[in-house]
Design an enzyme around this catalytic site. Structure first.
Site, PDB file in Angstrom:
ATOM      1  NE  ARG A   1      -2.131  -1.330   3.767  1.00 31.24           N
ATOM      2  CZ  ARG A   1      -2.166  -1.025   4.863  1.00 31.24           C
ATOM      3  NH1 ARG A   1      -3.291  -0.596   5.238  1.00 31.24           N
ATOM      4  NH2 ARG A   1      -1.492  -1.254   5.777  1.00 31.24           N
TER       5      ARG A   1
ATOM      6  CG  ASN B   1      -3.592  -4.501   3.581  1.00 36.87           C
ATOM      7  OD1 ASN B   1      -3.239  -4.282   2.473  1.00 36.87           O
ATOM      8  ND2 ASN B   1      -2.789  -4.563   4.673  1.00 36.87           N
TER       9      ASN B   1
END
Length: 93
Positions: free
Chosen positions: A21, A40
């Site tokens: 990320r 996530n």
């Protein structure tokens, strides 16, 4: 061709716990003109939503599919839509 677009992508593979990320956000900021987030998911995938010029969204998608990402990407599924707005910057969620 450079109209605004909304890209939603789901990345599967070993993409959690590897900085995926963070690197996605860094890449989106480097490309420029993109807002959205990387998140996530409980099933091990990472969801990315990016809004901005269509060409910039395509550049982010190309990066997600490249060998340049952290971890291991086994596949990317994407859908395209019109931007909905409401994002400030590009967030890690």
């Amino acid at each position: 061709m450079n109209d605004a677009a909304r890209l939603t992508a789901w990345v599967r593979g070993r993409v959690q716990g590897v900085g995926f990320r963070w690197f996605t956000r860094a890449n989106a900021l480097e490309i420029g003109g993109l807002t959205g987030f990387a998140l996530n998911l409980d099933d091990g995938r990472v969801q990315i939503v990016a809004e901005g010029p269509r060409e910039n969204c395509h550049r982010l998608l190309e990066w997600l599919r490249s060998d340049d990402t952290p971890g291991r990407v086994d596949g990317v599924t994407e859908i395209w839509d019109t931007p909905r707005g409401g994002y400030e910057g590009f967030a890690i969620r």
